[in-house]
Structure formats: structure tokens, C-alpha cells
Design a protein around this motif. Structure first.
Motif, short mmCIF file in Angstrom:
data_model
loop_
_atom_site.label_atom_id
_atom_site.label_comp_id
_atom_site.label_asym_id
_atom_site.label_seq_id
_atom_site.Cartn_x
_atom_site.Cartn_y
_atom_site.Cartn_z
N PHE A 255 -0.97 24.93 -67.96
CA PHE A 255 -0.07 25.66 -68.85
C PHE A 255 -0.53 27.10 -69.05
CE2 PHE A 255 1.16 27.03 -73.15
CZ PHE A 255 2.54 26.94 -73.04
N VAL A 256 -1.84 27.29 -69.26
CA VAL A 256 -2.37 28.63 -69.47
C VAL A 256 -2.17 29.50 -68.22
CG1 VAL A 256 -4.49 29.95 -69.84
CG2 VAL A 256 -4.02 27.95 -71.24
N LEU A 259 1.45 30.35 -67.82
CA LEU A 259 1.83 31.32 -68.84
C LEU A 259 1.40 32.73 -68.43
CD1 LEU A 259 3.15 31.53 -71.66
CD2 LEU A 259 0.86 31.34 -72.64
N ASN A 262 3.74 33.86 -65.57
CA ASN A 262 5.06 34.23 -66.10
C ASN A 262 4.99 35.54 -66.87
OD1 ASN A 262 6.42 32.02 -65.05
ND2 ASN A 262 5.97 30.73 -66.81
N GLY A 263 3.88 35.75 -67.60
CA GLY A 263 3.70 37.02 -68.29
C GLY A 263 3.61 38.19 -67.33
N TRP A 266 7.11 38.85 -66.02
CA TRP A 266 7.92 39.56 -67.02
C TRP A 266 7.54 41.03 -67.09
CZ3 TRP A 266 6.31 42.07 -71.49
CH2 TRP A 266 7.33 42.46 -72.36
#
Length: 275
Positions: A255-256, A259, A262-263, A266
Motif C-alpha cells: 500500500f505504501v 501510494l 500514485n503520488g 499525480w
């Protein structure tokens, strides 16, 4: 009387979504967390810091990262060829890209192990040429994960290239830009977010891959044992708390990392003005 802007069926759809998330995602994860909480902090730390567990995490995440990176490069090239160039057998080749989606993972593992083993078609040639063994080593895991993750990258980048306006390349060429400058300044910024998405999908699939890996990995503790196999081993030994502890840490690490990816995606889209 003010009109409602909520689409008809919103409440039933929202209720179904929440029910699905609770039944399929939240309840199993909560059960895993509660099972892990049966361990004391010392027992939990002892399980996670054991040499076998740390080595399996290093093998799983290391192989998944390497394979996803290679798949991102190869998948970008394949997607470019499929979109930009006509060639004989293009439709057949395009259909073969999706083969890992339809092929059972166990079958894929058996086929890959047969091809890359020291006496296999490719494995024997590589062994004789450069003395490197692929199957039954961590390198075999990387090859299996590239095979599994490549379609995710190709199918993520392909729609972006199809929508890309080639007139931008022509404008860059008319202004004096060479091919490398056109690629780095125009093409790459547009496809990079999609490539990162494909990389993330390939990585996520690779970390939890089991069926196609166990046949080619050799499954030797401290060498080529992956985390999913270690969890299965714990379950076969009726060590449910140990299995859930390892699974929980694997979930948190995945998950980390996702994340962070995805960051980054973005941030790149915002930098390129796509948000």
C-alpha cells in the motif's frame, strides 16, 4: 422546490458499493488484523525479523520492482509499435499480448519452467552461452513476473498513444527539433503517467504472484522463496497468526509503495498541466 442534482438510484448504488467493500475488502482485512493482534509485540517482531521472512520479502519486492521496471520499458516499445507501425500479423501479435490474462497462472509457470530450465530450449542456450541459470533462481522469478506484468503496461499506454496528436511531432520537427528532442519533450511527458500506471499495476501483480512463480523459482528458503509461498507454508503448519502477521506487513508495504507511485503520477500530471 429545488431540484435534486443526485442521479436516480444513487442511494441503492452507494449502499451496494459499501456492502461490497465491507464484505469483500474490509471484513477480511479486519479478520487478518484481529488474528495478528493475538500475537504479543515481541512475537510479532520476532516473526518479521527472522532471516527467512526478511529474505522472502527482499526476493518478492526486489523481483517485482525489477520485473515491473523492465516490463515498463518493453511494454512502452511494444505499445508504440502496435499503434504507430503496420506489419504482417499485427492483429495476431496484438491478441497474444493478452495471453497472460487468460492463461492460468499454474500453466504459465509450468511452461516458463520448461523453457528456462537448464535443459530447456532457452535455458540450455543461455547456460551454454554465458553460464547463467534462469530457472530455479531469483532470475527465473523476474522472467515470470515480466511475462505476467507486460500486458498491464501495454494496455495502459496503448490508448494514450492512440489519442496522441501526431501533429505535435510534426510541429516540433518543423521548428528544428530532432527525433530525440521530440521524444523527450513531447512524447515522453504525455505517455509517462500511463507508463507509471502500468508499472504500478505490474508491480502490484508481481508482489502477490504465486502460481506462475513457484514452478520456476525453485522455492529454496533464503534464496528463491517468495512471500506468498512462505504464507502458504505457515498455513500448512497451522501457524495462522504467523501467516496473518506476514500478510499484514506485506499489505502495508504494498500500500505504501503504491501510494508513493500514485503520488508521483499525480505530481507529473499536475506538472504537465493535465490536472
Amino acid at each position: 422546490m429545488p431540484q435534486s442534482h443526485i442521479m436516480p438510484g444513487f442511494r441503492p448504488a452507494l449502499g451496494f458499493t459499501l456492502f461490497y467493500l465491507a464484505l469483500i475488502v474490509l471484513i477480511p482485512l479486519s479478520a487478518m488484523l484481529l488474528k495478528t493482534l493475538q500475537l504479543s509485540l515481541d512475537q510479532f517482531w520476532e516473526i518479521l525479523t527472522s532471516r527467512r521472512v526478511l529474505t522472502s520479502f527482499r526476493v518478492s519486492f526486489g523481483a517485482a520492482l525489477i520485473a515491473a521496471g523492465i516490463a515498463a520499458v518493453l511494454g512502452s516499445v511494444i505499445a508504440w509499435c502496435l499503434v504507430r507501425y503496420p506489419f504482417p500479423g499485427k492483429k495476431i501479435f496484438d491478441a497474444l499480448i493478452d495471453l497472460p490474462f487468460a492463461l492460468p497462472t499454474a500453466v504459465a509457470g509450468i511452461v516458463l519452467a520448461t523453457i528456462y530450465e537448464p535443459k530447456g530450449w532457452i535455458g540450455k542456450w543461455v547456460m551454454d552461452a554465458i553460464g547463467v541459470q534462469i530457472a530455479y533462481k531469483p532470475l527465473g522469478i523476474v522472467f515470470a513476473l515480466i511475462f505476467i506484468g507486460l500486458p498491464f503496461v501495454v494496455r495502459t499506454i496503448e490508448p494514450v498513444l492512440q489519442e496522441f496528436d501526431s501533429a505535435m511531432e510534426e510541429a516540433a520537427a518543423s521548428l528544428g527539433a530532432n527525433r530525440w528532442q521530440a521524444f523527450t519533450n513531447i512524447i515522453l511527458p504525455n505517455i509517462l503517467p500511463a507508463a507509471i500506471t502500468g508499472f504500478a499495476l505490474a508491480f502490484a501483480r508481481g508482489v502477490g504472484e504465486y502460481g506462475s512463480v513457484i514452478f520456476i523459482a525453485g522455492n529454496m528458503p533464503y534464496v528463491s522463496e517468495v512471500v506468498p509461498l512462505l504464507i502458504i507454508t505457515k498455513l500448512e503448519q497451522y501457524d495462522y497468526a504467523g501467516a496473518t502477521a506476514i500478510g499484514l506487513i506485506m499489505l502495508l508495504l504494498s500500500f505504501v509503495l503504491l501510494l508513493m507511485i500514485n503520488g508521483l503520477q499525480w505530481w507529473m500530471r499536475r506538472r504537465n498541466g493535465q490536472l
